[in-house]
Design a protein around this motif. Structure first.
Motif, PDB file in Angstrom:
ATOM      1  N   LEU A   1      32.588   6.983  -2.199  1.00  0.00           N
ATOM      2  CA  LEU A   1      33.312   6.820  -3.470  1.00  0.00           C
ATOM      3  C   LEU A   1      34.518   7.749  -3.614  1.00  0.00           C
ATOM      4  CD1 LEU A   1      30.368   6.241  -5.982  1.00  0.00           C
ATOM      5  CD2 LEU A   1      31.856   4.550  -4.884  1.00  0.00           C
ATOM      6  N   PRO A   2      34.432   9.016  -3.230  1.00  0.00           N
ATOM      7  CA  PRO A   2      35.600   9.891  -3.424  1.00  0.00           C
ATOM      8  C   PRO A   2      36.800   9.521  -2.562  1.00  0.00           C
ATOM      9  CG  PRO A   2      33.587  11.176  -3.110  1.00  0.00           C
ATOM     10  CD  PRO A   2      33.269   9.770  -2.729  1.00  0.00           C
ATOM     11  N   PHE A   3      36.587   8.682  -1.541  1.00  0.00           N
ATOM     12  CA  PHE A   3      37.641   8.426  -0.561  1.00  0.00           C
ATOM     13  C   PHE A   3      38.288   7.046  -0.696  1.00  0.00           C
ATOM     14  CE2 PHE A   3      34.508  11.354   1.114  1.00  0.00           C
ATOM     15  CZ  PHE A   3      35.297  12.446   1.434  1.00  0.00           C
ATOM     16  N   LEU A   4      37.748   6.209  -1.564  1.00  0.00           N
ATOM     17  CA  LEU A   4      38.251   4.842  -1.664  1.00  0.00           C
ATOM     18  C   LEU A   4      39.728   4.794  -2.063  1.00  0.00           C
ATOM     19  CD1 LEU A   4      35.186   3.100  -3.362  1.00  0.00           C
ATOM     20  CD2 LEU A   4      35.920   2.914  -0.973  1.00  0.00           C
ATOM     21  N   ALA A   5      40.095   5.530  -3.094  1.00  0.00           N
ATOM     22  CA  ALA A   5      41.485   5.498  -3.557  1.00  0.00           C
ATOM     23  C   ALA A   5      42.433   6.055  -2.503  1.00  0.00           C
ATOM     24  CB  ALA A   5      41.621   6.284  -4.862  1.00  0.00           C
ATOM     25  N   GLY A   6      42.054   7.172  -1.905  1.00  0.00           N
ATOM     26  CA  GLY A   6      42.903   7.769  -0.878  1.00  0.00           C
ATOM     27  C   GLY A   6      43.076   6.871   0.326  1.00  0.00           C
ATOM     28  N   ASP A   7      41.997   6.232   0.760  1.00  0.00           N
ATOM     29  CA  ASP A   7      42.105   5.324   1.904  1.00  0.00           C
ATOM     30  C   ASP A   7      42.945   4.098   1.560  1.00  0.00           C
ATOM     31  OD1 ASP A   7      40.751   6.890   3.712  1.00  0.00           O
ATOM     32  OD2 ASP A   7      38.797   5.982   3.324  1.00  0.00           O
ATOM     33  N   ALA A   8      42.869   3.643   0.318  1.00  0.00           N
ATOM     34  CA  ALA A   8      43.717   2.523  -0.095  1.00  0.00           C
ATOM     35  C   ALA A   8      45.194   2.883   0.023  1.00  0.00           C
ATOM     36  CB  ALA A   8      43.385   2.105  -1.525  1.00  0.00           C
ATOM     37  N   VAL A   9      45.544   4.077  -0.424  1.00  0.00           N
ATOM     38  CA  VAL A   9      46.934   4.538  -0.311  1.00  0.00           C
ATOM     39  C   VAL A   9      47.342   4.649   1.156  1.00  0.00           C
ATOM     40  CG1 VAL A   9      48.494   6.479  -0.736  1.00  0.00           C
ATOM     41  CG2 VAL A   9      46.898   5.740  -2.526  1.00  0.00           C
ATOM     42  N   LYS A  10      46.445   5.190   1.986  1.00  0.00           N
ATOM     43  CA  LYS A  10      46.755   5.337   3.415  1.00  0.00           C
ATOM     44  C   LYS A  10      46.921   3.978   4.091  1.00  0.00           C
ATOM     45  CE  LYS A  10      43.391   8.492   3.816  1.00  0.00           C
ATOM     46  NZ  LYS A  10      42.408   9.421   4.439  1.00  0.00           N
ATOM     47  N   ILE A  11      46.128   3.004   3.689  1.00  0.00           N
ATOM     48  CA  ILE A  11      46.242   1.663   4.262  1.00  0.00           C
ATOM     49  C   ILE A  11      47.596   1.039   3.907  1.00  0.00           C
ATOM     50  CG2 ILE A  11      45.371  -0.703   4.021  1.00  0.00           C
ATOM     51  CD1 ILE A  11      42.529   0.547   3.969  1.00  0.00           C
ATOM     52  N   VAL A  12      48.007   1.183   2.662  1.00  0.00           N
ATOM     53  CA  VAL A  12      49.321   0.671   2.254  1.00  0.00           C
ATOM     54  C   VAL A  12      50.431   1.361   3.047  1.00  0.00           C
ATOM     55  CG1 VAL A  12      50.968   0.541   0.350  1.00  0.00           C
ATOM     56  CG2 VAL A  12      48.554  -0.002  -0.045  1.00  0.00           C
ATOM     57  N   ALA A  13      50.339   2.683   3.170  1.00  0.00           N
ATOM     58  CA  ALA A  13      51.365   3.436   3.896  1.00  0.00           C
ATOM     59  C   ALA A  13      51.394   3.061   5.371  1.00  0.00           C
ATOM     60  CB  ALA A  13      51.114   4.937   3.738  1.00  0.00           C
ATOM     61  N   ALA A  14      50.213   2.942   5.988  1.00  0.00           N
ATOM     62  CA  ALA A  14      50.151   2.599   7.412  1.00  0.00           C
ATOM     63  C   ALA A  14      50.688   1.199   7.671  1.00  0.00           C
ATOM     64  CB  ALA A  14      48.712   2.712   7.913  1.00  0.00           C
ATOM     65  N   THR A  15      50.418   0.268   6.755  1.00  0.00           N
ATOM     66  CA  THR A  15      50.954  -1.088   6.902  1.00  0.00           C
ATOM     67  C   THR A  15      52.471  -1.083   6.771  1.00  0.00           C
ATOM     68  OG1 THR A  15      48.919  -2.053   5.999  1.00  0.00           O
ATOM     69  CG2 THR A  15      50.891  -3.432   5.977  1.00  0.00           C
ATOM     70  N   ALA A  16      52.978  -0.355   5.788  1.00  0.00           N
ATOM     71  CA  ALA A  16      54.422  -0.314   5.545  1.00  0.00           C
ATOM     72  C   ALA A  16      55.175   0.303   6.714  1.00  0.00           C
ATOM     73  CB  ALA A  16      54.713   0.466   4.265  1.00  0.00           C
ATOM     74  N   VAL A  17      54.565   1.270   7.371  1.00  0.00           N
ATOM     75  CA  VAL A  17      55.219   1.930   8.514  1.00  0.00           C
ATOM     76  C   VAL A  17      54.883   1.229   9.821  1.00  0.00           C
ATOM     77  CG1 VAL A  17      55.335   4.062   9.859  1.00  0.00           C
ATOM     78  CG2 VAL A  17      55.273   4.172   7.362  1.00  0.00           C
ATOM     79  N   GLY A  18      53.608   0.923  10.024  1.00  0.00           N
ATOM     80  CA  GLY A  18      53.151   0.424  11.318  1.00  0.00           C
ATOM     81  C   GLY A  18      53.636  -0.967  11.657  1.00  0.00           C
ATOM     82  N   PHE A  19      53.682  -1.870  10.668  1.00  0.00           N
ATOM     83  CA  PHE A  19      54.073  -3.248  10.943  1.00  0.00           C
ATOM     84  C   PHE A  19      55.501  -3.350  11.484  1.00  0.00           C
ATOM     85  CE2 PHE A  19      55.877  -7.335   9.539  1.00  0.00           C
ATOM     86  CZ  PHE A  19      55.053  -8.206  10.245  1.00  0.00           C
ATOM     87  N   PRO A  20      56.505  -2.761  10.816  1.00  0.00           N
ATOM     88  CA  PRO A  20      57.866  -2.870  11.365  1.00  0.00           C
ATOM     89  C   PRO A  20      58.037  -2.136  12.695  1.00  0.00           C
ATOM     90  CG  PRO A  20      57.844  -1.455   9.423  1.00  0.00           C
ATOM     91  CD  PRO A  20      56.501  -2.104   9.490  1.00  0.00           C
ATOM     92  N   VAL A  21      57.321  -1.017  12.867  1.00  0.00           N
ATOM     93  CA  VAL A  21      57.413  -0.295  14.137  1.00  0.00           C
ATOM     94  C   VAL A  21      56.847  -1.141  15.264  1.00  0.00           C
ATOM     95  CG1 VAL A  21      56.562   1.698  15.441  1.00  0.00           C
ATOM     96  CG2 VAL A  21      57.399   2.006  13.111  1.00  0.00           C
TER      97      VAL A  21
END
Length: 196
Positions: free
Chosen positions: A150-170
């Motif tokens: 439970l404490p990590f759900l929000a943080g992992d959601a943010v990391k997933i959005v960030a990784a998608t935004a960076v990783g996909f175009p790269v």
């Protein structure tokens, strides 16, 4: 199968990225919030599945032999077999699931499947990490979920959005470069320029 020097270099680079970001943590109880999963998300989506997993395995081995690359600048075999060791090993499952889904269904065309792949991998990470924590500490499921998930759900959601935004175009840029060079090489071969 031949592996190019560039592929090896990118695999080593992503392993180094994971090692660099993982020690940075925010204490949230027995299990700190780490940037390790962000590094794993990036490795598995920028590289193909095989090399993304290789980068994560390299990170686990580097930490396992004692270098302080795990959360909180820890390292050594004790960190792997301790109560939070399931999460470290679980990063390999995360990279494997994410990489397979992206390679099989998304590639460089379907960005919407990237977060789906990361969520699926994260579910495996949570399952292994929580089960490992329960086995080590004797804590029951609901209290373990309250500490481990439970404490990590929000943080992992943010990391997933960030990784998608960076990783996909790269990933698209890398694959486009490789395809262009491959097409040029094939064209030269067809024209007899590289025939022997």
């Amino acid at each position: 199968m031949r592996i190019s020097a560039k592929t090896i270099a990118f695999t080593a680079l992503l392993a180094a990225v994971i090692c660099a970001v993982s020690p940075w943590t925010i204490p949230l109880g027995p299990i700190p919030l780490s940037l390790a999963s962000l590094g794993v998300y990036l490795a598995a989506c920028v590289l193909d599945c095989k090399h993304g997993v290789a980068a994560v395995v390299a990170y686990v081995v580097i930490g396992g032999v004692g270098l302080p690359v795990f959360s909180g600048a820890r390292g050594g075999f004790g960190a792997l077999v301790g109560p939070t060791g399931g999460y470290i090993i679980g990063y390999i499952l995360l990279a494997l699931a994410e990489g397979l889904i992206i390679d099989l269904f998304a590639k460089e065309k379907r960005i919407r499947l990237y977060p789906v792949a990361m969520v699926a991998g994260t579910a495996l990470l949570y399952a292994l990490g929580t089960g490992w924590y329960m086995a080590q500490t004797g804590v029951e499921l609901l209290p373990a979920l309250a500490v481990c998930v439970l404490p990590f759900l929000a943080g992992d959601a943010v990391k997933i959005v960030a990784a998608t935004a960076v990783g996909f175009p790269v990933r698209r840029a890398l694959r486009k470069t490789v395809l262009i060079r491959r097409e040029k090489a094939e064209s030269k071969t067809e024209n007899g320029e590289e025939k022997r």
